[in-house]
Every structure is written in C-alpha cells, then in structure tokens.
Write an enzyme that holds these catalytic residues in place. Structure first.
Site, short mmCIF file in Angstrom:
data_model
loop_
_atom_site.label_atom_id
_atom_site.label_comp_id
_atom_site.label_asym_id
_atom_site.label_seq_id
_atom_site.Cartn_x
_atom_site.Cartn_y
_atom_site.Cartn_z
N HIS A 1 75.55 28.36 37.44
CA HIS A 1 75.57 29.81 37.23
C HIS A 1 74.53 30.51 38.09
O HIS A 1 74.17 31.65 37.81
CB HIS A 1 75.38 30.14 35.74
CG HIS A 1 76.48 29.59 34.89
ND1 HIS A 1 77.75 30.11 34.89
CD2 HIS A 1 76.52 28.51 34.08
CE1 HIS A 1 78.52 29.41 34.08
NE2 HIS A 1 77.80 28.42 33.58
N ASN B 1 32.76 36.61 23.95
CA ASN B 1 34.09 36.08 24.23
C ASN B 1 35.08 37.06 23.61
O ASN B 1 34.98 37.35 22.42
CB ASN B 1 34.24 34.68 23.61
CG ASN B 1 35.64 34.12 23.78
OD1 ASN B 1 36.44 34.63 24.56
ND2 ASN B 1 35.94 33.07 23.03
N GLY B 2 36.01 37.59 24.41
CA GLY B 2 36.99 38.54 23.87
C GLY B 2 37.04 39.77 24.76
O GLY B 2 36.59 39.73 25.91
N TRP C 1 35.04 33.70 31.67
CA TRP C 1 36.38 33.71 32.25
C TRP C 1 36.70 35.19 32.44
O TRP C 1 36.92 35.91 31.48
CB TRP C 1 37.34 33.06 31.27
CG TRP C 1 38.68 32.70 31.81
CD1 TRP C 1 39.01 31.57 32.50
CD2 TRP C 1 39.90 33.43 31.66
NE1 TRP C 1 40.35 31.57 32.80
CE2 TRP C 1 40.93 32.69 32.30
CE3 TRP C 1 40.24 34.65 31.06
CZ2 TRP C 1 42.24 33.12 32.35
CZ3 TRP C 1 41.56 35.07 31.10
CH2 TRP C 1 42.54 34.31 31.75
N GLU D 1 51.09 23.37 36.14
CA GLU D 1 49.75 23.80 35.76
C GLU D 1 48.65 22.98 36.41
O GLU D 1 47.57 23.49 36.69
CB GLU D 1 49.56 23.90 34.24
CG GLU D 1 49.42 22.62 33.49
CD GLU D 1 49.16 22.82 31.99
OE1 GLU D 1 48.42 23.73 31.61
OE2 GLU D 1 49.70 22.02 31.21
N ARG E 1 37.22 24.78 28.69
CA ARG E 1 37.89 26.00 28.24
C ARG E 1 38.31 26.88 29.40
O ARG E 1 39.13 27.78 29.24
CB ARG E 1 36.95 26.80 27.32
CG ARG E 1 36.61 26.08 26.03
CD ARG E 1 35.48 26.76 25.31
NE ARG E 1 35.84 28.07 24.80
CZ ARG E 1 36.37 28.30 23.61
NH1 ARG E 1 36.63 27.29 22.81
NH2 ARG E 1 36.65 29.51 23.21
N LYS F 1 53.78 20.89 32.86
CA LYS F 1 52.70 19.96 33.19
C LYS F 1 52.49 19.91 34.69
O LYS F 1 51.37 19.98 35.17
CB LYS F 1 53.02 18.53 32.70
CG LYS F 1 52.89 18.25 31.25
CD LYS F 1 51.48 18.04 30.76
CE LYS F 1 50.87 19.30 30.25
NZ LYS F 1 51.31 19.82 28.98
N GLU G 1 58.67 21.09 29.31
CA GLU G 1 57.31 20.57 29.21
C GLU G 1 56.91 19.83 30.49
O GLU G 1 55.81 20.00 31.01
CB GLU G 1 57.20 19.66 27.98
CG GLU G 1 55.85 19.00 27.77
CD GLU G 1 54.68 19.97 27.62
OE1 GLU G 1 54.91 21.18 27.51
OE2 GLU G 1 53.52 19.50 27.65
N LYS H 1 41.56 26.44 28.22
CA LYS H 1 42.08 25.55 27.18
C LYS H 1 42.51 26.35 25.96
O LYS H 1 43.53 26.09 25.35
CB LYS H 1 41.00 24.53 26.80
CG LYS H 1 41.43 23.53 25.72
CD LYS H 1 42.49 22.60 26.24
CE LYS H 1 42.95 21.58 25.21
NZ LYS H 1 44.23 20.96 25.63
N CYS I 1 36.14 32.18 27.65
CA CYS I 1 34.68 32.10 27.67
C CYS I 1 34.15 31.12 26.62
O CYS I 1 34.75 30.93 25.57
CB CYS I 1 34.09 33.47 27.35
SG CYS I 1 34.75 34.77 28.36
O1 M6R Z 1 46.06 25.72 21.48
P1 M6R Z 1 47.52 26.09 21.58
O2 M6R Z 1 48.43 24.95 21.26
O3 M6R Z 1 47.85 27.31 20.76
O4 M6R Z 1 47.73 26.47 23.10
C1 M6R Z 1 48.96 26.93 23.57
C2 M6R Z 1 49.04 26.88 25.07
O5 M6R Z 1 48.02 27.67 25.63
C3 M6R Z 1 48.92 25.46 25.61
O6 M6R Z 1 49.88 24.61 25.07
C4 M6R Z 1 49.08 25.47 27.16
O7 M6R Z 1 50.37 25.81 27.50
C5 M6R Z 1 48.68 24.12 27.73
N1 M6R Z 1 47.69 24.28 28.75
C6 M6R Z 1 49.79 23.36 28.37
O8 M6R Z 1 49.35 22.12 28.82
#
Ligand code: M6R
Length: 611
Positions: A506, A103-104, A77, A490, A27, A487, A483, A606, A2
């Site tokens: 395996h 937010n929370g 959210w 997501e 966000r 990417k 990674e 985010k 949020c």
């Molecule tokens: O702000 P942070 O680095 O703590 O966030 C961690 C993850 O939420 C963040 O890296 C997430 O995996 C990304 N969306 C990946 O692109």
C-alpha cells in the site's frame, strides 16, 4: 533527563556529588555542575561545564579541588537555552546567595522573569531555572523555608528542586512536583537524588517525595512538610538492590550486560508468580468479580513499553476476548478516551516516572478507570499512584535502550492474560498448562538464544553500513518489529521503520530496491506462509532479507532469505519474548561497529520527565 544529587554531612561533598552524578549519567545530559559551600572560607563556589561529566570532574580534580561538606550537583538536559556553561545548573541568584538545581520545566518563567527584571534583577542565563533562584532571593528575608514556600505559590509547571543558601549552609531544601526526587537517610548525613542509584553507595534507606512536599535536609536528619507547610512523617524504604547490579561488572556496556541479564530477570519476575501450576499474584487486589466486570482494557505507555502493550493486546484479546486498546501515553490525554468504571487501564513503565505516562494515568483515574501498573522501579511515582502494581523485578536498568525491562514487562502481561483467561474460563486447560510450562522454560531458552550471539554479531558485520532498514511482520511479529526498529534507530542512528507486512504494497514497497535491508520477522507459526510470501515479494525487488524465525521453520526460510536467525520453538504467546533478544543483539552489535555511544545515545534520556 536532568539528574540531581545533594549532600549534607561531614565528608567532602564534591567527590560524593560527582560520583552520584556519574551514576545518573545514563539519564542523558549535555552539561554538568556543582555548588559547594565551604564552612572554612564562608563561600559558596559554583563550577559548571558543558559536555561530559568527565570535563567537570577533570576541572575539579575529581572533586579534590573543591572544599566543603554541603553541596548540590546536576546533570542538565537542555530545554530552555542551549547547552553551555552559563545555562548549566546550579543557577545562582544575582546576590550569589542562592544556588538551585532543577529537573522539569517552569512553564510561567517568562512572566516571572519580566516581573523580576522590572524590579531590577539581572539575568545571565536563558534558563527557566534561574528564575527560581532569583525569585527565592527576592523573597528571602532571613527565613529560607518561607521564601521557598512563597516561590512555590508562584511557579507553575513540573519541578524537582535542590536549593542551597549561603546564609544557612548547614541545610539543603528539596521540593518536588511532577518530577522524581528521593531522599536518602545516612548516619550523620542526608542525601537528595533523582534516583536511588546515585546514593546507593552511601545509604539504602530512602524516602520518596510526593508532589507538593518540601524537605529540609541537615546532618541530623530530614524534616518534611506538606504543601501547607505542616510537618509530616515520611515512610522510609529499605532498597535491597545490589550495588553491583547498577555497575558494569566487567561488561563494556550496560546495554550488553542488561541483555545478558534477561534470563535471570525473567526467573525473578516469573518463577514466584507460578505456584502449583497456577498463575499467582501475591496480594493482588483485582478480585475475580472485578475481572468478570471488565468491559475494556486500555494499555497506556511510551516507547518500548508501548511496544510491549502492542504485543499484550494481541495476547490478551486472544486469551480473554476482552477488547484491548493500546494508546501512546502522550496522545491519551488529548484523544478524549472512553474510560468508565468497567475499564481497566494498564499503565506500563520501566522507570515509573515518565511524565506523559503519569499524566495519562491521572486522566484515566479522573475518568473513573481502575489503574493497574507494571513498573520496574519500586516506589516510583506511577507505582504509588496506581490502584494495583505489579513489579517486574528486573533490577536497575541503566542503559537508555531498554532490554530486560521490556522482557519482564512482556512476561507480566502474558501472566496477566493467562490469569484473566483462567478466571473468565476463556482458555482451554491444555493451552493454559502448556503456556505455563513454557513460561518456566523461557529463561533457559533465552539463554540458548544468547549463546548464539556470535551469529548475530556476524550478521551485524554484514549489514552495519546500511542507511535504512525495514522491519516487517504480521500480528505479534509486527509489534516485535516496532521494538527491533526502535532499538536499532535509537542506538545506531540508522533510519529504520517497522511495517505490518500486509501494508507494504500500500505504499512502502516503492522504497525497496537493490540492496535494501529488510528484517523479516516470521516467528508466528500460523502466519508463516503469509510471512514467506512477503519475503518473496521484497526479495524479488532486490532486498537483502535477514529473517527471524523458529527452529522448525528455519529450513524453509533459508531457501529464500539471505540470512536466517532462529529462536527455539515455544508456546505462541511467548514467541516475542524470545524473538526480541536477537533484535536487541543485532542493534547492539551494529551500534558497536558504527562506534556509537551505546549506553547514552545522543538526544535521549533514560527517564523522560518532561512532556
Ligand atoms: O520508563 P518508561 O518505560 O516509561 O520509558 C518509556 C520510554 O521512554 C522507553 O521505553 C524508551 O522508548 C526506551 N529508550 C526504548 O529503549
């Protein structure tokens, strides 16, 4: 998660709130709303809409349809209650006096709700937030601050709250516990926001609320109180981020802009930290004696920051010979971690607000570890609670998929590994020198990778309609694969997995059949032959192999793989820093070709500020 914006001043509030919310869209959210008080009509008007912020903005004619100079806004959210108009914030009390954005998560909301229902209060939404609005009204007897204080004694969980009361319409109240909230100090106006980007157009003077603090915002200024309701003086920080840095600047997507910004971000992060041929961290509190006393390093993070930690483990252990354990922050608290005063806990977070990472930090501190954090957002919660902070200086990162933060986090871990190794005497002079020389060349080499982006766009056009993709590699290439795979999944929603190549036989190799796309990572020179054997292994089962390797191995790889992406040769330590760029671009172009919402992928936020 949020987003919250609040404004009290002399201009019309609604356009300011909508603009601020637009800057928090990254966000992640599923509905939006504003509450504005009109001094002329003496009414509090609340407008909410499910879906994109544009829906709300169109409804309110960009804010022109709402009169009033004080208000709060929110992008939601959903956690409690599905996305809907009624569950959107602001949530308003039964009597219509109190509007709240949140937010929370209020963990004990069910118990409080039944307490209020027994008193005859009627609820209209399924949210935990409505409980806060109703409870404030229940306790309100003319003193809003006191009513808020009483509510805070009863609610449990994580919250950043913005509160507007129709009886005291010249002020906003802000409260924070475990969810980020910042205060903005303007000329004749005050602001409240989840993130500085929301208010950067209006003020650069900000204060960061701490847990348990309450702030009263008026046109004349902001008064803060601690949890005992004693007035406190807050430090005001000047934010020097350029506004342009938080805007698209002609690029179609923030993600692409941020990928392209990586060489510059690296220059900002690395160059000031290499002085006269040595790694140099200004004002660094870890003394040489302390570094010699480190028995173990824990790296704790989530998502991509965790993947940086995975590469960091390989690089730190190779250079320093200190044992390094990497833990997912969401698991750390529950794994009974072995931490003592000889444990250095490295906490990595772009936002500095990830709730799981924050909780892990606190657990590590409780157990006696020393906390060194690597953070992008200056003044964020994780930065403030750490013993030492190294900032990545990547500039604001808006796209949900992290790119430039990943690269700069990686560069900082590499610099730390070299610094520690130098102190411990575990790195040879020549190796140290060549690594630092290559670090200075890294931005230019990255630029050359970015210049080859048309090739990657072409490969994306060949493979964008695959349903499942495997990333394979060994050692740092495995960590890099994690990674690359994240990417891709997501932002393009393609199912994808990363495997340590040696693990294929395996179990996973049974999934490889004619036409399966395997992205084979083979940047690590000393393991190239092993990587080749795995390429042959999957090829012989019908896989299409898109390989990533260095220029010096290109020819050999091209004899077997279907397609090859190359990166310049560099010091082994830095290969993942170059290797990640084509993987980011590949994911970006694939998502583009599939018509995905690249900067705001579904279900993602985010900054993840709930557990
Ligand atoms: O702000 P942070 O680095 O703590 O966030 C961690 C993850 O939420 C963040 O890296 C997430 O995996 C990304 N969306 C990946 O692109």
């Amino acid at each position: 998660m949020c987003g919250i914006v609040g404004y009290v001043g002399s201009e019309q509030a609604a356009p300011i709130l909508l603009d601020g919310l637009a800057r928090l869209e990254y966000r992640g959210y599923d509905s939006a709303g504003v509450a504005v008080y009109s001094q002329r009509t003496g009414t509090l008007s609340v407008h909410k809409a499910k879906g994109r912020l544009q829906v709300l903005s169109d409804l309110l004619q960009g804010g022109a349809a709402v009169e009033g100079t004080v208000g709060i806004g929110h992008t939601r959210w959903a956690t409690h209650g599905a996305p809907s108009d009624v569950n959107s914030h602001p949530q308003v009390s039964q009597g219509g006096k109190i509007a709240v954005v949140h937010n929370g998560i209020i963990e004990n909301y069910a118990e409080l709700k039944s307490f209020l229902m027994d008193k005859g209060v009627t609820f209209v939404s399924e949210t935990d937030t409505e409980v806060v609005a109703q409870l404030i009204e229940y306790f309100y007897d003319g003193d809003l601050l006191q009513a808020v204080g009483r509510v805070l004694h009863r609610i449990q969980g994580a919250y950043a709250l913005g509160i507007l009361c129709a009886d005291v319409p010249d002020q906003l109240i802000a409260v924070r516990k475990d969810s980020p909230l910042i205060l903005g100090y303007g000329e004749g106006c005050s602001f409240l926001a989840s993130d500085v980007t929301a208010i950067l157009r209006h003020t650069r003077e900000v204060g960061y609320m701490e847990d348990g603090e309450i702030a009263v915002l008026t046109r004349e200024g902001i008064q803060c109180y601690n949890h005992l309701m004693q007035p406190i003086q807050k430090e005001i920080f000047h934010v020097d981020w350029e506004i342009d840095a938080a805007e698209k600047g002609g690029y179609e997507h923030f993600m692409f802009k941020e990928i392209m910004e990586q060489p510059e971000a690296l220059r900002r992060c690395v160059f000031p930290r290499i002085r006269e041929g040595e790694v140099y961290f200004e004002g660094f509190g870890l003394t040489e004696d302390y570094i010699r006393s480190i028995g173990k390093i824990y790296i704790v993070a989530c998502g991509s920051s965790y993947h940086v930690g995975m590469v960091g483990k390989y690089n730190l252990e190779r250079l320093t010979r200190i044992p390094v354990e990497v833990a997912l922050a969401s698991e750390f608290r529950y794994m009974d971690p072995i931490v003592d005063e000889h444990t250095l806990v490295m906490v990595i977070s772009q936002s500095g607000e990830t709730l799981d990472t924050m909780a892990a930090l606190r657990e590590a501190r409780r157990l006696g570890g020393r906390i060194l954090s690597i953070v992008n957002v200056v003044g964020s919660s994780i930065a403030r609670e750490s013993d030492e902070v190294l900032y990545t200086w990547a500039g604001p990162e808006i796209a949900v998929a992290t790119t430039k933060a990943y690269s700069t986090q990686m560069a900082l871990i590499d610099l730390l590994a070299l610094y520690f190794a130098r102190v411990l005497g575990t790195v040879e002079e020549e190796n140290y020198r060549s690594a630092l020389k290559e670090m200075l060349l890294l931005p230019a080499k990255m630029e050359s990778v970015l210049e080859d982006r048309d090739d990657i766009q072409y490969f994306a056009s060949q493979y964008f309609n695959h349903n499942s993709v495997f990333y394979i590699g060994r050692n740092v290439d495995y960590a890099l694969g994690l990674e690359g795979s994240l990417k891709l999944k997501e932002i393009s929603y393609i199912h994808s997995e990363a495997y340590a190549s040696g693990e294929l036989k395996h179990g996973t190799i049974s999934l490889v059949e004619d036409g399966t796309l395997v992205v084979a990572l083979a940047t690590c020179g000393r393991l190239f032959e092993k990587a080749m054997s795995n390429v042959v292994e999957v090829k012989s089962r019908g896989a299409d192999v898109l390989a990533l390797t260095t220029k010096s191995h290109r020819e050999e790889m091209a004899r077997t793989a279907n397609a090859v992406i190359t990166i310049p040769d560099t010091h082994e330590l830095l290969l993942p820093s170059l290797g990640v760029v084509p993987l980011q671009l590949f994911a970006y172009y694939v998502a583009l070709m599939r018509g995905c919402d690249i900067d705001k992928p579904r279900n993602l936020a985010k900054s993840v500020t709930v557990e």
